[in-house]
Motif scaffolding. Structure first.
Motif, PDB file in Angstrom:
ATOM      1  N   UNK A  89       0.737  -1.268   0.021  1.00 30.70           N
ATOM      2  CA  UNK A  89      -0.074  -0.062   0.181  1.00 30.70           C
ATOM      3  C   UNK A  89       0.922   1.259   0.037  1.00 30.70           C
ATOM      4  N   UNK A  90       1.403   1.480   1.124  1.00 28.53           N
ATOM      5  CA  UNK A  90       2.389   2.929   1.267  1.00 28.53           C
ATOM      6  C   UNK A  90       3.665   2.592   0.707  1.00 28.53           C
ATOM      7  N   UNK A  91       4.245   1.408   0.856  1.00 27.57           N
ATOM      8  CA  UNK A  91       5.586   1.282   0.325  1.00 27.57           C
ATOM      9  C   UNK A  91       6.629   1.837   1.384  1.00 27.57           C
ATOM     10  N   UNK A  92       6.272   2.060   2.353  1.00 28.10           N
ATOM     11  CA  UNK A  92       7.256   2.617   3.458  1.00 28.10           C
ATOM     12  C   UNK A  92       7.831   1.405   4.257  1.00 28.10           C
ATOM     13  N   UNK A  93       9.322   1.274   3.840  1.00 25.82           N
ATOM     14  CA  UNK A  93      10.028   0.429   4.557  1.00 25.82           C
ATOM     15  C   UNK A  93      10.509   0.646   5.771  1.00 25.82           C
ATOM     16  N   UNK A  94      11.360   2.178   5.737  1.00 23.57           N
ATOM     17  CA  UNK A  94      12.153   2.490   6.907  1.00 23.57           C
ATOM     18  C   UNK A  94      11.316   3.426   7.696  1.00 23.57           C
ATOM     19  N   UNK A  95      11.398   3.417   8.884  1.00 22.80           N
ATOM     20  CA  UNK A  95      10.848   4.346   9.959  1.00 22.80           C
ATOM     21  C   UNK A  95      11.729   4.794  11.048  1.00 22.80           C
ATOM     22  N   UNK A  96      11.872   6.090  11.384  1.00 24.66           N
ATOM     23  CA  UNK A  96      12.430   6.666  12.584  1.00 24.66           C
ATOM     24  C   UNK A  96      11.260   7.129  13.432  1.00 24.66           C
ATOM     25  N   UNK A  97      11.063   6.841  14.806  1.00 23.82           N
ATOM     26  CA  UNK A  97      10.183   6.960  15.687  1.00 23.82           C
ATOM     27  C   UNK A  97      10.445   7.514  17.099  1.00 23.82           C
ATOM     28  N   UNK A  98       9.631   8.100  17.678  1.00 26.39           N
ATOM     29  CA  UNK A  98       9.966   8.471  19.114  1.00 26.39           C
ATOM     30  C   UNK A  98       8.604   8.708  19.762  1.00 26.39           C
ATOM     31  N   UNK A  99       8.677   8.404  21.174  1.00 27.38           N
ATOM     32  CA  UNK A  99       7.450   8.480  21.900  1.00 27.38           C
ATOM     33  C   UNK A  99       7.619   9.981  22.758  1.00 27.38           C
ATOM     34  N   UNK A 100       6.377  10.797  22.570  1.00 28.89           N
ATOM     35  CA  UNK A 100       6.366  11.875  23.176  1.00 28.89           C
ATOM     36  C   UNK A 100       5.508  12.078  24.173  1.00 28.89           C
ATOM     37  N   UNK A 101       5.471  12.002  25.513  1.00 24.54           N
ATOM     38  CA  UNK A 101       4.529  12.184  26.576  1.00 24.54           C
ATOM     39  C   UNK A 101       3.925  13.444  26.390  1.00 24.54           C
ATOM     40  N   UNK A 102       2.632  13.353  27.082  1.00 23.42           N
ATOM     41  CA  UNK A 102       1.762  14.629  26.946  1.00 23.42           C
ATOM     42  C   UNK A 102       1.366  14.800  28.448  1.00 23.42           C
ATOM     43  N   UNK A 103       1.723  16.138  29.400  1.00 26.63           N
ATOM     44  CA  UNK A 103       1.273  16.260  30.470  1.00 26.63           C
ATOM     45  C   UNK A 103      -0.334  16.256  30.743  1.00 26.63           C
ATOM     46  N   UNK A 104      -0.645  15.248  31.596  1.00 23.94           N
ATOM     47  CA  UNK A 104      -2.249  15.006  31.769  1.00 23.94           C
ATOM     48  C   UNK A 104      -2.808  14.368  30.554  1.00 23.94           C
ATOM     49  N   UNK A 105      -2.218  13.751  29.735  1.00 27.98           N
ATOM     50  CA  UNK A 105      -2.778  13.111  28.651  1.00 27.98           C
ATOM     51  C   UNK A 105      -2.197  12.088  27.824  1.00 27.98           C
ATOM     52  N   UNK A 106      -2.613  11.343  27.041  1.00 31.34           N
ATOM     53  CA  UNK A 106      -2.070  10.118  26.606  1.00 31.34           C
ATOM     54  C   UNK A 106      -0.653  10.848  25.709  1.00 31.34           C
ATOM     55  N   UNK A 107       0.274   9.804  25.587  1.00 30.74           N
ATOM     56  CA  UNK A 107       1.329  10.114  24.731  1.00 30.74           C
ATOM     57  C   UNK A 107       1.165   9.935  23.247  1.00 30.74           C
TER      58      UNK A 107
END
Length: 371
Positions: free
Chosen positions: A113-131
């Motif tokens: 579908x998208x053809x996206x093979x490689x990814x860089x990612x990160x987890x960003x916490x949100x105060x008082x809410x979901x990350x």
């Protein structure tokens, strides 16, 4: 230079709201990605709570399928979720070509579908809410991310974190402000936001109409003024006190003839986090014109403030705009008696002036039906 420009654009666009996703896309491209996808994962339902991605219509159907089924199978999501907050995760370090060949997620969905093979990612916490999980994806056929891409991404993550949280906060504030403004319009409330010098920086339609009528509130030299000197002094004093103390006050203003109090105002400090909505404003005024009939009755005044019948009659006259001297003359009583009753009214309403006493009484009772 490009990195510094991107950082500045990120923060500015987060507040403006209108082009934040376009700036985020430019940031993704600056680290060698083709698209970005950020979302918050709901573990209870195994699907995203919200999902935002590169502004591109052809990507809509792909993300819809991802959210409905394949997101739960995405091995990259699990890698990012398990990593420390703010750490950069590159899937190429963990997912080999052999893993891709045996993966239902990659073979049935991602590559066709998208053809996206490689990814860089990160987890960003949100105060008082979901990350928030942020993924930066490369199209099929492109090589893995290089060290320079990773270094740039690592340097941008703290700014992306703050800018995305700011964008979400600002979006909530704009939504709440829009709902509040609509409600105030429906209730017939005039709204003014003032800067630290008492100059309006915002007014709604009802506020503009009130100023145009000019019966109880006007605009002079860029500031709100009342038709009568004593009322005007009380208005300016209240604005300054609220700006300084951050404690709200109420006020009633007489009409141009001085015959009655026609405008009831609430003056409050604007919380710092809402400055994005009202610019440089620090004080918010809501004003309600008087409806038909008397705003309050002597009986209400007796019950609410413990006034005697005679004191309540004087208080009712003050609210109607009658001076103590005129009341004494009309009723045929001693001016000294009326002045004593006025002092009693000030004490029972905890006010230092007639203007403040009237405002206090109207603030408490003006929205109640006569009893």
């Amino acid at each position: 230079m490009l990195r510094d420009q991107l950082i500045g654009d990120l923060y500015e666009a987060a507040i403006r709201q209108d082009d934040f996703l376009e700036v985020l896309q430019r940031t993704a491209e600056a680290v060698g990605a083709n698209v970005f996808h950020m979302f918050s994962w709901d573990p209870a339902n195994n699907c995203p709570r919200f999902s935002v991605y590169t502004p591109d219509s052809h990507f809509d159907s792909i993300v819809t399928i991802y959210e409905a089924h394949y997101g739960a199978l995405d091995p990259r999501r699990e890698l990012v979720q398990r990593a420390p907050a703010g750490a950069l995760v590159a899937c190429q370090d963990h997912i080999t070509d052999r893993d891709v060949a045996r993966s239902e997620f990659y073979q049935d969905f991602q590559l066709p579908t998208s053809g996206h093979r490689y990814l860089m990612g990160t987890r960003l916490p949100r105060p008082g809410g979901s990350e928030t999980l942020l993924g930066l994806l490369r199209d099929k056929g492109r090589k893995p991310y290089i060290d320079a891409d990773r270094k740039t991404a690592v340097s941008l993550i703290p700014h992306l974190h703050r800018a995305i949280n700011l964008w979400q906060d600002a979006k909530d504030l704009h939504r709440d402000a829009a709902l509040g403004t609509e409600l105030m319009e429906q209730l017939g409330l005039a709204v003014f936001a003032l800067d630290k010098d008492g100059r309006p920086v915002f007014s709604n339609q009802a506020g503009e109409a009130l100023l145009k009528a000019g019966t109880a509130l006007r605009l002079r030299h860029g500031r709100l003024v009342a038709p009568h000197a004593s009322d005007n002094d009380a208005l300016l004093g209240a604005i300054l006190r609220v700006a300084r103390s951050r404690r709200g006050e109420s006020l009633a203003l007489r009409n141009a003839t001085g015959a009655s109090h026609d405008l009831f105002m609430s003056i409050a400090a604007i919380p710092g986090q809402t400055l994005v909505t009202f610019g440089s404003a620090s004080v918010l005024i809501t004003a309600r014109p008087r409806g038909n009939g008397p705003p309050v009755t002597a009986r209400q005044l007796q019950q609410a403030f413990g006034l005697t019948p005679a004191e309540a009659a004087v208080a009712e006259a003050l609210i109607e705009g009658t001076s103590p001297e005129d009341y004494a003359d009309t009723k045929g009583v001693s001016p000294n008696t009326v002045r004593c009753q006025v002092r009693a009214i000030l004490a029972k309403t905890d006010a230092r002036s007639q203007v403040k006493a009237v405002s206090t009484m109207l603030s408490v009772l003006s929205q109640k039906k006569p009893g």
